[in-house]
Scaffold this motif. Structure first.
Motif, short mmCIF file in Angstrom:
data_model
loop_
_atom_site.label_atom_id
_atom_site.label_comp_id
_atom_site.label_asym_id
_atom_site.label_seq_id
_atom_site.Cartn_x
_atom_site.Cartn_y
_atom_site.Cartn_z
N ASN A 61 0.92 -0.88 0.28
CA ASN A 61 -0.01 0.12 0.12
C ASN A 61 0.59 1.51 -0.20
O ASN A 61 1.93 1.01 0.07
CB ASN A 61 -0.99 -0.10 1.46
N VAL A 62 0.40 1.80 -0.88
CA VAL A 62 0.72 3.46 -0.33
C VAL A 62 -0.08 4.57 0.33
O VAL A 62 -1.50 4.82 0.75
CB VAL A 62 0.75 4.29 -1.49
N LYS A 63 0.67 5.53 1.44
CA LYS A 63 -0.20 6.29 2.30
C LYS A 63 0.70 7.61 1.91
O LYS A 63 1.43 7.82 2.01
CB LYS A 63 -0.22 5.89 4.11
N ASP A 64 -0.72 8.21 1.74
CA ASP A 64 0.00 9.78 2.07
C ASP A 64 -0.12 11.25 3.41
O ASP A 64 -1.36 10.57 3.48
CB ASP A 64 -1.00 10.39 0.76
N SER A 65 1.08 10.88 4.40
CA SER A 65 0.87 11.86 5.90
C SER A 65 -0.51 10.72 6.74
O SER A 65 -0.89 11.23 6.81
CB SER A 65 0.07 12.85 5.07
#
Length: 242
Positions: A61-65
């Protein structure tokens, strides 16, 4: 670029049996991107602080802040679905053997979908894109003939609504930051922000943009500065690796 590009400012779930924590488990000694900080020059646009999570070398996965923006699902070793939780859309990826032959982005909130059919010939692959609803996509939008040389898409000829243009893309000779992730060739066909090229784009003949890099000791990008056709800085990117 498609969905992930919008999330990453250049405008792709849960991995079966994997942990949902933010810690990475990289069984390989090859570098994997851990963080990607994107600072956009235009103050009206959003900046991004991205965190990448892996299981081995599979991107999970990728998280932004801290906010989950991309989830990647695998069937066996193949990437078969990408979820975008923030806007309730997703991409389903289909294969013939080891080659991607179709991928479809679904938007249930608007009862719409975009289907891309992929065909291969020699050192080219062609993406044919159709629009429609969640059940059927039959309205032709465009075709893109992509030429691959030395692991990079070096030319894209697009035809849409009777107009054709050809983009020539140039690269450096260094390592693309994402070259060590699983399903790398699949990302090249999907044309997402993780674009699946072996090296790093430095210029485009149609947009006029140019990109300058600094590199780690292992020749992976450390910083990336993107300029428009007037040599005005558009954004800067900083990478860290596991």
């Amino acid at each position: 670029m498609k969905k992930i590009a919008c999330l990453f400012a250049f405008s792709t779930l849960l991995l079966n049996g994997c942990s949902s924590s933010d810690s990475s488990s990289n069984s390989s000694s090859e570098p994997l991107v851990r963080t990607m900080v994107i600072d956009v020059a235009n103050p009206a646009d959003d900046d991004y602080n991205l965190l990448f999570t892996y299981s081995g070398n599979k991107l999970v996965n990728v998280k932004d802040s801290g906010v989950l923006i991309d989830q990647f699902i695998y069937t066996g070793d193949k990437l078969t679905r990408i979820n975008y939780p923030q806007d309730n859309t997703y991409i389903l990826i289909e294969y013939t053997g080891d080659q991607v032959t179709k991928f479809t982005e679904f938007d249930p909130d608007f009862n719409s979908a975009i289907k891309t059919v992929v065909a291969y010939s020699g050192n080219t692959f062609t993406r044919t894109v159709y629009d429609g609803d969640l059940t059927s996509q039959t309205t032709l939008i465009s075709t893109e003939v992509c030429t691959v040389q030395n692991g990079n898409v070096t030319q894209v000829t697009r035809t849409s609504f009777g107009f054709t243009n050809t983009e020539t893309i140039t690269y450096d000779t260094k390592n693309n930051p994402f070259k060590n992730i699983s399903n790398y060739a699949t990302f090249q066909v999907l044309d997402l922000e993780i674009e699946g090229n072996l090296n790093n784009e430095t210029a485009s003949s149609t947009s006029g943009y140019t990109v300058n890099y600094t590199y780690t000791a292992d020749n992976y990008p450390l910083t990336e500065l993107s300029y428009d056709g007037s040599a005005v800085l558009k954004e800067s990117v900083t990478y860290t690796y596991n």
